[in-house]
Design a protein around this motif. Sequence first.
Motif, mmCIF file in Angstrom:
data_model
loop_
_atom_site.group_PDB
_atom_site.id
_atom_site.type_symbol
_atom_site.label_atom_id
_atom_site.label_comp_id
_atom_site.label_asym_id
_atom_site.label_seq_id
_atom_site.Cartn_x
_atom_site.Cartn_y
_atom_site.Cartn_z
ATOM 1 N N ASP A 160 34.314 -11.919 18.231
ATOM 2 C CA ASP A 160 34.813 -10.544 18.243
ATOM 3 C C ASP A 160 33.665 -9.605 18.590
ATOM 4 O O ASP A 160 32.827 -9.275 17.746
ATOM 5 C CB ASP A 160 35.406 -10.193 16.881
ATOM 6 C CG ASP A 160 36.064 -8.821 16.875
ATOM 7 O OD1 ASP A 160 36.176 -8.225 17.966
ATOM 8 O OD2 ASP A 160 36.449 -8.344 15.802
ATOM 9 N N TYR A 182 27.333 -11.177 15.965
ATOM 10 C CA TYR A 182 28.713 -10.869 16.338
ATOM 11 C C TYR A 182 29.645 -11.578 15.347
ATOM 12 O O TYR A 182 29.240 -12.491 14.633
ATOM 13 C CB TYR A 182 29.028 -11.360 17.751
ATOM 14 C CG TYR A 182 28.279 -10.706 18.883
ATOM 15 C CD1 TYR A 182 27.632 -9.487 18.739
ATOM 16 C CD2 TYR A 182 28.226 -11.324 20.134
ATOM 17 C CE1 TYR A 182 26.959 -8.904 19.795
ATOM 18 C CE2 TYR A 182 27.550 -10.749 21.201
ATOM 19 C CZ TYR A 182 26.911 -9.537 21.025
ATOM 20 O OH TYR A 182 26.243 -8.966 22.073
ATOM 21 N N SER A 183 30.891 -11.198 15.348
ATOM 22 C CA SER A 183 31.857 -11.817 14.439
ATOM 23 C C SER A 183 32.404 -13.101 15.065
ATOM 24 O O SER A 183 33.258 -13.056 15.959
ATOM 25 C CB SER A 183 33.005 -10.832 14.155
ATOM 26 O OG SER A 183 33.941 -11.412 13.267
ATOM 27 N N SER A 185 34.173 -16.975 14.733
ATOM 28 C CA SER A 185 35.137 -17.683 13.891
ATOM 29 C C SER A 185 34.562 -18.982 13.341
ATOM 30 O O SER A 185 35.202 -19.649 12.512
ATOM 31 C CB SER A 185 36.417 -17.984 14.678
ATOM 32 O OG SER A 185 36.148 -18.857 15.768
#
Length: 211
Positions: A160, A182-183, A185
């Motif tokens: 993301d 960063y995001s 998963s």
Amino acid sequence: MTYDLGASYRAARERITALVAANDEALDRVVPASPEWTVHDVLAHVSGVAHDAATGNMAGAPGDAWTAAQVDRGRGQSAAALVESWAQHAPALEELLSGPNGGMASAAVMDIHCHEADIRHALGLAADLPGGFLALAGESMRNRFAQQVADTGLPPVSVDASDFEWFRGRLGRRTEAEVGAYSWSADPAAYLDLFFIFGRAAQPLSEVERR
């Protein structure tokens, strides 16, 4: 609606030309995103790409030796001469980019926008890339990364981040720590070597994006 790569390249060329004209006293500034180059060197590179494309001098493209030769031959030329050469040779590249086979040369569009942001940062200006280009670049960067992940057999992963961060990060304008923040998963460690196309930045740019 089809995105016109040639028009996108031409608009970026015109913006860079205007930046150079308005900041002629700052052309010897080091470009932090490409610390071995000055603003003048970056201009020599982007002008040289169009020259080489128009004259068929594509052996070794887009390798380091090919780009270094552009910078070397441009160092002895004034900024005005480089801009004139660019204006002379770019229309052939822009026509190709706007045609049915333009996708084959789309790296030139990514390159010129990347260096536009590099120059703006070196001049103390916020990054100000067109939204239409960033949407295209973000989608391209995400899709290519997903394909690379699949090709290596790693589990799919989502990241993301904004289109701007995907564009700047994958082209080596972010540090490993910045991209890792960063995001993701999943743990990014297994994916970072795939993420960076042109290596990691050594230091954060502290780059600002105009919104």
